[in-house]
Write an enzyme that holds these catalytic residues in place. Structure first.
Site, PDB file in Angstrom:
ATOM      1  N   LEU A 138     -39.702 -20.254 -23.757  1.00  0.00           N
ATOM      2  CA  LEU A 138     -40.100 -20.222 -22.346  1.00  0.00           C
ATOM      3  C   LEU A 138     -38.983 -19.631 -21.492  1.00  0.00           C
ATOM      4  CD1 LEU A 138     -42.097 -21.104 -20.083  1.00  0.00           C
ATOM      5  CD2 LEU A 138     -40.856 -23.289 -20.032  1.00  0.00           C
ATOM      6  N   ALA A 141     -31.036 -19.057 -22.034  1.00  0.00           N
ATOM      7  CA  ALA A 141     -29.809 -18.977 -21.240  1.00  0.00           C
ATOM      8  C   ALA A 141     -28.613 -18.803 -22.153  1.00  0.00           C
ATOM      9  CB  ALA A 141     -29.664 -20.220 -20.368  1.00  0.00           C
ATOM     10  N   SER A 142     -27.430 -18.929 -21.591  1.00  0.00           N
ATOM     11  CA  SER A 142     -26.210 -18.615 -22.333  1.00  0.00           C
ATOM     12  C   SER A 142     -25.899 -19.627 -23.430  1.00  0.00           C
ATOM     13  CB  SER A 142     -25.029 -18.531 -21.367  1.00  0.00           C
ATOM     14  OG  SER A 142     -24.890 -19.763 -20.658  1.00  0.00           O
ATOM     15  N   ILE A 143     -26.227 -20.906 -23.192  1.00  0.00           N
ATOM     16  CA  ILE A 143     -25.869 -21.972 -24.132  1.00  0.00           C
ATOM     17  C   ILE A 143     -27.046 -22.387 -25.002  1.00  0.00           C
ATOM     18  CG2 ILE A 143     -24.996 -24.333 -24.316  1.00  0.00           C
ATOM     19  CD1 ILE A 143     -22.901 -22.450 -23.318  1.00  0.00           C
ATOM     20  N   ALA A 144     -28.237 -22.388 -24.441  1.00  0.00           N
ATOM     21  CA  ALA A 144     -29.408 -22.914 -25.153  1.00  0.00           C
ATOM     22  C   ALA A 144     -30.649 -22.133 -24.745  1.00  0.00           C
ATOM     23  CB  ALA A 144     -29.578 -24.401 -24.835  1.00  0.00           C
ATOM     24  N   GLN A 145     -31.751 -22.418 -25.432  1.00  0.00           N
ATOM     25  CA  GLN A 145     -33.033 -21.871 -25.020  1.00  0.00           C
ATOM     26  C   GLN A 145     -34.099 -22.953 -25.115  1.00  0.00           C
ATOM     27  OE1 GLN A 145     -33.539 -18.459 -27.587  1.00  0.00           O
ATOM     28  NE2 GLN A 145     -34.993 -19.519 -28.909  1.00  0.00           N
ATOM     29  N   VAL A 146     -35.220 -22.713 -24.425  1.00  0.00           N
ATOM     30  CA  VAL A 146     -36.236 -23.739 -24.215  1.00  0.00           C
ATOM     31  C   VAL A 146     -37.571 -23.285 -24.795  1.00  0.00           C
ATOM     32  CG1 VAL A 146     -37.530 -25.023 -22.472  1.00  0.00           C
ATOM     33  CG2 VAL A 146     -35.080 -24.598 -22.154  1.00  0.00           C
ATOM     34  N   LYS A 161     -35.294 -28.290 -25.586  1.00  0.00           N
ATOM     35  CA  LYS A 161     -34.109 -27.458 -25.384  1.00  0.00           C
ATOM     36  C   LYS A 161     -33.214 -27.577 -26.603  1.00  0.00           C
ATOM     37  CE  LYS A 161     -30.431 -26.613 -21.999  1.00  0.00           C
ATOM     38  NZ  LYS A 161     -29.898 -26.995 -20.673  1.00  0.00           N
ATOM     39  N   ASP A 296     -24.282 -26.784 -11.282  1.00  0.00           N
ATOM     40  CA  ASP A 296     -24.703 -25.502 -11.862  1.00  0.00           C
ATOM     41  C   ASP A 296     -26.006 -25.067 -11.196  1.00  0.00           C
ATOM     42  OD1 ASP A 296     -24.383 -23.316 -13.482  1.00  0.00           O
ATOM     43  OD2 ASP A 296     -25.303 -24.229 -15.244  1.00  0.00           O
TER      44      ASP A 296
END
Length: 554
Positions: A138, A141-146, A161, A296
């Site tokens: 969906l 991002a830089s650290i994780a994805q959803v 996540k 953030d």
């Protein structure tokens, strides 16, 4: 530097040059001043003479090249791009627009790999707990994805996540290099020590590493949700703790407009003025009421609820980075804000000295005048005409003259203020941030130092006092008994002191007598007819000194 650090530094320079990012340096034909252009003359010369790597993406626009370069370099650089994407007052649209894609549109990793990561973390197939799992992310991002799914037992829509695989070594390498460069800068440039580069990098390291533990993010989200329970201003999605761990976090799925979707918000009839004012209110409430703020707040983490556009509600996501302030920091910040709002620059200067941010010997009159020059022009203007980024830069330049030091514990707050400004500009440029924030701060200060502070203190301590009330007679008796015992002890101590002083005086007197007799004895020894008298004087002097020594020993 170690070999690995040199390799990483080379890689950073290589990516910058292969994407042609040296085009960002101002040249002689740039709109910058001649002084600014002159400062970049050396880097331009080095680019032409030492670095032979060519721009491999000359067919793309500069903003797109910048976004792809930051994305290729990894999470540390992507975070930097996310922050810069909110500063549309500092960057032109052709730079800011591509950077905005870094907020939630970073290149994803394979969905099948994401599934494997989740199943490994949860200890079983996803089908045991979820249905309709979508391997297409969906958001990324830089650290994780959803990814989206539904709970098997209730059918509730959720998002999963997951941390990107093998991301920690990349972050560690960049942070190690940043520490090395920070130490080098602090050592070679004494002026840089005032900005505490090592401490700033250490604070950034802490926040970035914290993001890699989704248990921390889950705890932050739960705390923030509790702080705004029932609020019309902010909603935080519920975390499904039964299926969350260090590398996977499950939470309810929300539907809303991304805060940067200005056209969508307006088409939905959103009250933009109220939305912007609530954004300011949410920020100051988190900082001063709760001492716990979302740090953030780039547009990828902030949405607006769709159902009630006339009464818009913010939705906060991704609570991996939060900031906290102690009571001294809050009091200091509030007094500074109010002094700025009231244009009391004298008080601003005094607060900086009292807090130790500038040396005690700072000339307050000169410091006040310097602050006035920077800050006076920003008042009586709408938000669209004020650049807090420029104000901060001017304040930093002013601070050099007074040896002001950067406070690492406030770096997150400063970054969040920049985010709030960027969001405010996009939503409602006419918003007067000062008028919106001032009443809130005045009310908070009144609760801290006014009559309400006494009432609140009594209310907070009432349960403790109620618990101790039955023990009051016994405590009073013990106190009186201890007081009587203390009086006896004090009397003994005083009597001992008086005896000691008396013995000391006696000892001094006898020592003087002994010294006198010894001197007389020495004189009489030169006259043989007084030998017996001289011997008697010497013996008497020794006896007097012995008695003096005994008096001192008592």
């Amino acid at each position: 530097m170690t070999l690995s650090e040199l390799k990483r530094l080379y890689r950073i320079i290589q990516v910058h040059l292969e994407y042609g990012l040296d085009d960002l340096l101002p040249n002689e034909q740039s709109p910058f001043s001649a002084d600014v252009s002159q400062r970049f003359k050396t880097p331009r010369l080095m680019r032409k003479t030492l670095f032979w790597m060519k721009n491999r993406h000359s067919d793309k626009e500069l903003g797109e090249r910048l976004r792809e370069a930051l994305q290729e370099l990894g999470p540390v650089w992507i975070k930097f791009g996310q922050m810069m994407s909110t500063r549309r007052d500092l960057l032109p649209p052709h730079i800011a627009d591509p950077l905005a894609e870094l907020q939630d549109n970073v290149a994803p990793f394979d969905g099948r790999m994401a599934r494997e990561q989740m199943e490994k973390a949860l200890g079983g197939k996803l089908e045991q707990w979820f249905t309709d799992f979508d391997e297409v992310p969906l958001a990324s991002a830089s650290i994780a994805q959803v990814h989206t799914a539904k709970l098997k037992d209730s059918g509730r829509e959720v998002v999963l996540k997951v941390i990107r695989p093998d991301i920690r070594p990349v972050i560690d390498a960049d942070l190690k290099l940043m520490f090395r460069m920070a130490h080098l800068v602090a050592k070679m440039l004494p002026e840089a020590r005032r900005l505490k580069p090592v401490e700033v990098v250490r604070e950034y390291e802490k926040t970035l590493i914290d993001e890699l533990d989704l248990r921390r993010e889950a705890a932050n989200a739960i705390q923030l949700r509790r702080n705004f329970e029932g609020s019309e201003e902010l909603y935080v999605p519920e975390v499904i703790t039964d299926h969350s761990n260090e590398t996977v976090m499950v939470s309810e799925r929300i539907y809303g407009y991304q805060v940067s979707d200005i056209e969508g918000l307006r088409a939905n009839g959103t009250n933009m003025k109220l939305l912007a004012e609530r954004g300011v209110s949410v920020f100051f409430t988190q900082v001063f009421r709760d001492s716990f703020f979302h740090a953030d707040m780039h547009p990828g983490n902030v949405f607006v609820e769709k159902a009630h556009p006339e009464n818009p509600q913010w939705i906060g996501l991704d609570c991996g980075i939060v900031g906290t302030l102690n009571s001294d920091d809050k009091r200091y910040l509030a007094e500074n804000f109010l002094a700025f709002f009231n244009r009391d620059y004298r008080r601003v200067a005094e607060l900086h000295v009292e807090s130790g941010w500038v040396p005690r010997e700072t000339n307050v009159d000169e410091f006040e005048f310097a602050i006035r020059i920077v800050c006076e022009p920003i008042f009586a203007k709408p938000l669209c005409e004020i650049s807090f980024g420029h104000v901060l830069l001017n304040l930093f330049n002013t601070a050099r003259r007074f040896n002001m030091e950067v406070q690492p514990q406030l770096v997150l707050l400063q970054k969040t203020l920049l985010y709030v400004e960027g969001l405010g500009r996009q939503l409602y440029p006419q918003l007067d941030l000062w008028d919106t924030a001032k009443p809130f701060l005045e009310k908070w200060m009144m609760n801290q130092v006014g009559p309400m502070a006494v009432v609140n203190a009594v209310k907070d301590r009432a349960p403790f006092w109620a618990e101790k009330l039955p023990e009051l007679p016994e405590l009073l008796y013990d106190s009186l008994k201890q007081g009587k015992s203390m009086n006896v002890k004090m009397e003994r101590l005083y009597q001992g002191y008086r005896d000691s002083k008396r013995n000391q005086a006696t000892g001094q007197f006898l020592f003087g007598i002994g010294a006198t007799l010894m001197v007389c004895s020495a004189i009489l020894m030169n006259h043989h007819q007084y030998d017996e008298l001289s011997l008697f004087g010497a013996v008497g002097g020794c006896v007097a000194w012995l008695l003096s020594w005994r008096a001192y020993r008592r």
